[in-house]
Scaffold this active site. Structure first.
Site, PDB file in Angstrom:
ATOM      1  N   GLU A  63      42.264  39.555   8.048  1.00 12.75           N
ATOM      2  CA  GLU A  63      40.898  39.240   8.542  1.00 12.75           C
ATOM      3  C   GLU A  63      41.420  39.246  10.022  1.00 12.75           C
ATOM      4  O   GLU A  63      40.707  39.806  10.923  1.00 12.75           O
ATOM      5  CB  GLU A  63      40.327  38.297   8.282  1.00 12.75           C
ATOM      6  CG  GLU A  63      38.920  38.399   8.579  1.00 12.75           C
ATOM      7  CD  GLU A  63      38.663  37.550  10.204  1.00 12.75           C
ATOM      8  OE1 GLU A  63      37.637  37.731  10.616  1.00 12.75           O
ATOM      9  OE2 GLU A  63      39.741  36.777  10.344  1.00 12.75           O
ATOM     10  N   GLU A  64      42.351  38.626  10.093  1.00 12.71           N
ATOM     11  CA  GLU A  64      42.810  38.476  11.782  1.00 12.71           C
ATOM     12  C   GLU A  64      43.189  39.510  12.553  1.00 12.71           C
ATOM     13  O   GLU A  64      43.114  39.559  13.557  1.00 12.71           O
ATOM     14  CB  GLU A  64      44.099  37.165  11.758  1.00 12.71           C
ATOM     15  CG  GLU A  64      43.694  35.810  11.235  1.00 12.71           C
ATOM     16  CD  GLU A  64      42.565  35.365  12.136  1.00 12.71           C
ATOM     17  OE1 GLU A  64      42.331  35.553  13.209  1.00 12.71           O
ATOM     18  OE2 GLU A  64      42.220  34.167  11.526  1.00 12.71           O
ATOM     19  N   ASP A  91      44.048  34.869   5.422  1.00  9.08           N
ATOM     20  CA  ASP A  91      45.123  34.574   5.895  1.00  9.08           C
ATOM     21  C   ASP A  91      45.146  33.692   7.026  1.00  9.08           C
ATOM     22  O   ASP A  91      44.080  33.288   7.627  1.00  9.08           O
ATOM     23  CB  ASP A  91      45.474  36.130   6.927  1.00  9.08           C
ATOM     24  CG  ASP A  91      44.064  36.596   7.635  1.00  9.08           C
ATOM     25  OD1 ASP A  91      43.127  36.325   7.065  1.00  9.08           O
ATOM     26  OD2 ASP A  91      44.330  37.537   8.543  1.00  9.08           O
TER      27      ASP A  91
HETATM   28 ZN   LIG Z   1      39.060  33.477  11.097  1.00 12.99          ZN
END
Ligand SMILES: [Zn+2]
Length: 194
Positions: free
Chosen positions: A156-157, A89
């Site tokens: 992931e963020e 992402d």
């Molecule tokens: Zn990162």
């Protein structure tokens, strides 16, 4: 000891030779990914590209694992299982770097505001590293044995993508890893440095 040393020298040379030959293609992939970032939970095109690359490298690929998660498995005889992770992402940041492959992507957020999207966290590097590592391992099968599980992880963020993949059976539907490798790039510029 000596034998091990010789083996590892042979492997190092194989990796160097491979990189020399394949680096340009990986840089092209990096620039494509950098120019086409997607926000967390919207990594549809990135996931499709990762699936295509892993398939082309000879991996058995499963898509839509925990949302846009992609899992590629390469079995190469008896041995341990190593999982390699890259995340996909980008961030809601307008790119102002001026590089030729800068992102011009703009999207409307849930609250109706517009935002630029940029791989400002380096996940384009992570995806490129994942593909490069996956290709290298597939093409140097005579130098190792075991199983590789290469995963492209969404969101992931938000801290949610890894959990979503595990909830969707990452460790039950696919070979369970003995080791897991992930990395995160860091800026070479230190804040506050003169
Ligand atoms: Zn990162």
């Amino acid at each position: 000891m000596r034998g091990l040393q010789l083996e590892s020298n042979k492997r190092d040379r194989a990796v160097d030779a491979w990189l020399e030959k394949h680096l340009d293609g990986l840089v092209d992939l990096y620039e494509h990914l950098h120019a086409n970032p997607e926000l967390s939970l919207e990594e549809e095109k990135s996931a499709a590209r990762m699936a295509k690359e892993l398939r082309a490298a000879g991996y058995r690929v499963t898509t839509a694992v925990g949302g846009h998660g992609v899992v590629g498995v390469l079995e190469n005889g008896p041995g341990q299982t190593v999982l390699i992770r890259g995340d996909m992402d980008g961030l809601p940041v307008r790119e102002e770097t001026g590089v030729p492959y800068a992102s011009k992507v703009e999207v409307t957020r849930e609250d109706g505001t517009r935002t630029g999207v940029m791989h400002a966290c380096g996940h384009d590097v992570h995806m490129t590293g994942l593909v490069g590592t996956a290709r290298l391992l597939a093409q140097t099968r005579s130098l190792w044995t075991g199983t590789i599980v290469a995963i492209a992880q969404p969101a992931e963020e938000l801290g949610r993508g890894a959990l979503a993949m595990m909830d969707d059976g990452l460790f039950e539907r696919f070979p369970r890893p003995d080791y897991t490798i992930a990395l995160h790039v860091e800026s070479g510029v230190r804040r506050g440095a003169r």
